[in-house]
Enzyme design. Structure first.
Site, mmCIF file in Angstrom:
data_model
loop_
_atom_site.group_PDB
_atom_site.id
_atom_site.type_symbol
_atom_site.label_atom_id
_atom_site.label_comp_id
_atom_site.label_asym_id
_atom_site.label_seq_id
_atom_site.Cartn_x
_atom_site.Cartn_y
_atom_site.Cartn_z
ATOM 1 N N GLU A 12 32.088 4.018 7.628
ATOM 2 C CA GLU A 12 31.000 4.119 8.696
ATOM 3 C C GLU A 12 31.357 5.621 9.211
ATOM 4 O OE1 GLU A 12 31.167 3.263 12.531
ATOM 5 O OE2 GLU A 12 32.863 1.793 12.392
ATOM 6 N N LYS B 195 37.896 -5.598 18.983
ATOM 7 C CA LYS B 195 38.427 -5.333 20.464
ATOM 8 C C LYS B 195 38.354 -6.523 21.390
ATOM 9 C CE LYS B 195 39.017 -0.814 20.308
ATOM 10 N NZ LYS B 195 37.970 0.292 19.608
HETATM 11 N N1 PSU Z 1 34.801 -1.102 17.761
HETATM 12 C C1 PSU Z 1 35.821 -0.219 17.647
HETATM 13 N N2 PSU Z 1 35.458 1.212 17.307
HETATM 14 C C2 PSU Z 1 34.120 1.749 17.276
HETATM 15 C C3 PSU Z 1 33.319 0.682 17.121
HETATM 16 C C4 PSU Z 1 33.360 -0.385 17.032
HETATM 17 O O1 PSU Z 1 36.633 -0.763 17.984
HETATM 18 O O2 PSU Z 1 34.133 2.934 16.903
HETATM 19 C C5 PSU Z 1 31.720 1.298 16.771
HETATM 20 C C6 PSU Z 1 31.535 0.843 15.197
HETATM 21 O O3 PSU Z 1 30.555 1.773 14.692
HETATM 22 C C7 PSU Z 1 30.334 -0.443 15.653
HETATM 23 C C8 PSU Z 1 29.713 0.227 16.963
HETATM 24 O O4 PSU Z 1 29.739 -0.639 14.434
HETATM 25 O O5 PSU Z 1 31.006 0.710 17.559
HETATM 26 C C9 PSU Z 1 29.279 -1.249 17.627
HETATM 27 O O6 PSU Z 1 28.566 -0.718 18.920
HETATM 28 P P1 PSU Z 1 27.862 -1.762 19.499
HETATM 29 O O7 PSU Z 1 28.780 -2.572 20.399
HETATM 30 O O8 PSU Z 1 26.857 -0.816 20.465
HETATM 31 O O9 PSU Z 1 26.875 -2.741 18.842
#
Ligand code: PSU
Ligand code: MN
EC number: 4.2.1.70
Length: 333
Positions: A53, A188
């Site tokens: 990604e 996380k």
């Molecule tokens: N979790 C991490 N690092 C990240 C992300 C998630 O530990 O960089 C990024 C990934 O691209 C994931 C996105 O798909 O954040 C999720 O964002 P949201 O919580 O807005 O859905």
């Protein structure tokens, strides 16, 4: 791109899947995306491919560590016998596999690139913008070209207080409808891990911890939650993916790989910084898709870079294991 290698890649894709691929069904779709020659060749020949990604590059880490990590992750994938396919949208064109110049452009643009989740794809394409794909959007494009293994750091999940905010990452919905194996270090602790595991079960996603009985919490090996299942080798993982594909199941797979042991002692420090960052996010009313990038950057500041170092280490470890899984899968075929 060489059009003959591209069309043989496409026919291979339709052979791999038991249904007509969207690309085969619609030639227009083919002209909308760009597959790099290396990725196209690997798909055509049934070689191991690993999707990566790009939000982790634009929003997950600061420049220039993001560029260096992205390059190192691609090298790890190659050294372990697979072809990396970093996915992003450049000038409105979804790209499957970036060359060095494209990777540099994306990394140096940082947060000015749009964070692109599934819902945002149409906007970025329609406005010919630059988009860094999250797990949900990356799953969409990886599945379009038949890639079966996808490596990231951590996936999104059910946010704490989701019962009030309804903030549940579209990553979970996308995993529920895309038969791809995602390799991550769990999720996380900024998220609600028990609720995320419940939600993944609801979405019929197979979840297994790698060489562990416990589901890992990104910066630490332990979340306090038992993993729904356990796998112990790349071959175990490959057999699960193969069964999922042969049964033509619609849902995906999450392999959760614990952070390497030498980096996990920093976990407690990072956890207390996380608590503080969460409080600040609430005080500053930071919500929606801005929340995850805010928390990642703030925790890194509060820990004086310790969380970034741990983040880089676990992403590289995931790339190693994800590549081994992709190679084991290509050998099953
Ligand atoms: N979790 C991490 N690092 C990240 C992300 C998630 O530990 O960089 C990024 C990934 O691209 C994931 C996105 O798909 O954040 C999720 O964002 P949201 O919580 O807005 O859905
Ligand atoms: Mn969200």
């Amino acid at each position: 791109m060489d059009s003959s290698s591209s069309s043989s890649a496409l026919s291979r894709i339709s052979n791999l899947q038991n249904h007509i691929s969207p690309l085969e069904a619609n030639n227009k779709l083919r002209s909308l995306i760009k597959i790099s020659p290396q990725v196209s060749e690997a798909i055509s020949n049934g070689r191991a491919v690993v999707a990566l990604e790009s939000t982790i590059i634009s929003h997950g880490m600061p420049y220039p560590q993001n560029l260096q990590t992205a390059k190192e992750v691609e090298s790890i994938v190659r050294e372990n016998g697979a072809v990396p396919a970093t996915i992003a949208i450049l000038n409105g064109v979804p790209c499957i596999g970036l060359n060095e110049e494209e990777l540099e452009r994306l990394a140096s643009m940082g947060k000015s690139v749009q964070k692109t989740a599934g819902r945002d794809i149409v906007h970025v394409v329609a406005t010919r913008g630059n988009g860094a794909t999250t797990v949900s959007a990356t799953l969409f494009f990886a599945s379009m070209v038949g890639i079966q293994v996808f490596v990231t750091g951590g996936i999104g999940g059910v946010h704490r207080h989701a019962n009030q905010t309804m903030d549940i990452s579209s990553d979970l919905i996308a995993l529920g409808r895309t038969p791809i194996a995602v390799v991550s270090a769990g999720i996380k602790s900024i998220l609600d891990i028990p609720k995320t595991l419940e939600y993944l079960e609801t979405q019929e996603v197979y979840v297994a911890a790698y060489k562990s009985d416990e589901f890992p919490a990104f910066f630490t090996e332990k979340s306090g939650c038992k993993a729904p299942s356990r796998v112990d080798s790349p071959e175990d993982c490959a057999r699960v993916i193969d069964a999922n594909t042969k049964l033509n199941r619609h849902a995906g797979i999450l392999f959760a790989v614990p952070i390497p042991k030498q980096h996990s002692p920093a976990g407690n420090l990072i956890e207390s910084a996380t608590q503080r960052a969460l409080t600040e996010a609430r005080e500053q009313n930071i919500t929606g898709n801005a929340e995850t990038p805010f928390l990642l950057a703030r925790v890194n500041e509060l820990t004086g870079g310790t969380s970034l170092a741990a983040n880089i280490a676990l992403v590289k470890n995931n790339a190693l294991i994800g590549s081994q899984i992709a190679v084991a899968l290509s050998q099953l075929k």
